[in-house]
Design a protein around this motif. Sequence first.
Motif, PDB file in Angstrom:
ATOM      1  N   UNK A  45     194.197  40.945  38.011  1.00  0.00           N
ATOM      2  CA  UNK A  45     193.685  41.426  36.732  1.00  0.00           C
ATOM      3  C   UNK A  45     192.541  40.550  36.231  1.00  0.00           C
ATOM      4  N   UNK A  46     192.604  39.240  36.476  1.00  0.00           N
ATOM      5  CA  UNK A  46     191.509  38.366  36.068  1.00  0.00           C
ATOM      6  C   UNK A  46     190.235  38.659  36.857  1.00  0.00           C
ATOM      7  N   UNK A  47     190.384  38.966  38.144  1.00  0.00           N
ATOM      8  CA  UNK A  47     189.216  39.359  38.937  1.00  0.00           C
ATOM      9  C   UNK A  47     188.615  40.655  38.401  1.00  0.00           C
ATOM     10  N   UNK A  48     189.484  41.581  38.014  1.00  0.00           N
ATOM     11  CA  UNK A  48     189.001  42.829  37.408  1.00  0.00           C
ATOM     12  C   UNK A  48     188.253  42.534  36.103  1.00  0.00           C
ATOM     13  N   UNK A  49     188.784  41.634  35.293  1.00  0.00           N
ATOM     14  CA  UNK A  49     188.094  41.260  34.059  1.00  0.00           C
ATOM     15  C   UNK A  49     186.755  40.608  34.335  1.00  0.00           C
ATOM     16  N   UNK A  74     186.998  37.113  27.044  1.00  0.00           N
ATOM     17  CA  UNK A  74     187.632  36.475  28.202  1.00  0.00           C
ATOM     18  C   UNK A  74     188.994  35.902  27.838  1.00  0.00           C
ATOM     19  N   UNK A  75     189.104  35.309  26.638  1.00  0.00           N
ATOM     20  CA  UNK A  75     190.396  34.774  26.218  1.00  0.00           C
ATOM     21  C   UNK A  75     191.457  35.850  26.055  1.00  0.00           C
ATOM     22  N   UNK A  76     191.078  36.969  25.430  1.00  0.00           N
ATOM     23  CA  UNK A  76     192.026  38.065  25.235  1.00  0.00           C
ATOM     24  C   UNK A  76     192.446  38.655  26.582  1.00  0.00           C
ATOM     25  N   UNK A  77     191.464  38.856  27.464  1.00  0.00           N
ATOM     26  CA  UNK A  77     191.792  39.422  28.778  1.00  0.00           C
ATOM     27  C   UNK A  77     192.689  38.485  29.573  1.00  0.00           C
ATOM     28  N   UNK A  78     192.440  37.189  29.511  1.00  0.00           N
ATOM     29  CA  UNK A  78     193.288  36.224  30.210  1.00  0.00           C
ATOM     30  C   UNK A  78     194.713  36.268  29.682  1.00  0.00           C
ATOM     31  N   UNK A  81     196.284  39.577  30.960  1.00  0.00           N
ATOM     32  CA  UNK A  81     196.558  39.519  32.403  1.00  0.00           C
ATOM     33  C   UNK A  81     197.754  38.630  32.697  1.00  0.00           C
ATOM     34  N   UNK A  82     197.841  37.495  32.028  1.00  0.00           N
ATOM     35  CA  UNK A  82     198.970  36.592  32.218  1.00  0.00           C
ATOM     36  C   UNK A  82     200.277  37.246  31.789  1.00  0.00           C
ATOM     37  N   UNK A  83     200.246  37.977  30.670  1.00  0.00           N
ATOM     38  CA  UNK A  83     201.459  38.634  30.181  1.00  0.00           C
ATOM     39  C   UNK A  83     201.932  39.722  31.138  1.00  0.00           C
ATOM     40  N   UNK A  84     200.999  40.541  31.599  1.00  0.00           N
ATOM     41  CA  UNK A  84     201.372  41.630  32.522  1.00  0.00           C
ATOM     42  C   UNK A  84     201.902  41.057  33.835  1.00  0.00           C
TER      43      UNK A  84
END
Length: 308
Positions: A45-49, A74-78, A81-84
């Motif tokens: 997911x981070x690569x997708x972001x 970037x912070x929100x996406x990280x 992604x970590x939660x999922x």
Amino acid sequence: MSTSTTTGAAYGTGLPDGTAPLPSRISWGAVFAGGVVAVAVGTMLNVLGLAIGATAVDTTAGQTPGASSFGIGAGIWLLVANTIGLLVGGYVAARLSGSGDSTDSVLHGLSVWAIGFLLSAVLLGNIIAGTANTAFQGASSIAGGVLQGVGSAAGGAANAASGPASQLAQQVDPKQLVERAQTALRTGGDPAQMSSDQRNAEIAQLLTRRVTDGQLSQQDRDRLGQLVAAEYNIAPDEAQRRLQQVEQQANQAAQEASRRAREAADAAATGGAVAAYWIFAAMLLGAVAAVLGARVGTRTPPAVRRYA
């Protein structure tokens, strides 16, 4: 086994002697598998972001979002992604453990959360170490090339010195060089009788003392004013006025530099505190996600029908 007797009845409070201990109810294979899945999903997911962020950059049209917008996104996406990733990892661990107890599933989810963060820290440390090693190797290559070039230049200079340059150097009188150096370094005389090099040398010496010591004695200040007046052919009062103006500007610059340094330190401390709070929130949210995923992945024991 210890017992207690009440009104003639005996109640057991322990296992009988020789009874085997309770078996372990944790599956480390399931925990490790859940941690690996959590890290893999989070990385994907981070690569997708990262791809989405690179797509948003449009230097041709000039519609690229600002650095603050990129940082917030970037912070929100990280965080998402970590939660999922931990949600999926907790589900996988609970499902593979084969336990139908909700407490066991929650503990498996928390174990996945811990393993996932440890794996992420190890991967991040390896990336940082690899980057530093690459930078060090590049710097070593550059330094080696520079040293090689310096060695070549030194060899060329030595060859040149053996030609006409060496003949010219032999014609220079060393006594004249010493006399010139002594004349340039001689200070303390009448400024009007001194050369420009001598005045500038003494002015530089006094200014250096002013910077290092923070102040000058009245005698040194008067001497500096005389040197400036003689060097720039101005009146002594005008020289003192210029010196006071320069000193005032230097003090203002020092105060401004000190103020900016304090502001930078405060900003760094605030940024570090905010980052620490965000990391704590991400870890807390990740733990909650891993527990929820484990609860969802808990197996339900099959219903047993009894016949009378």
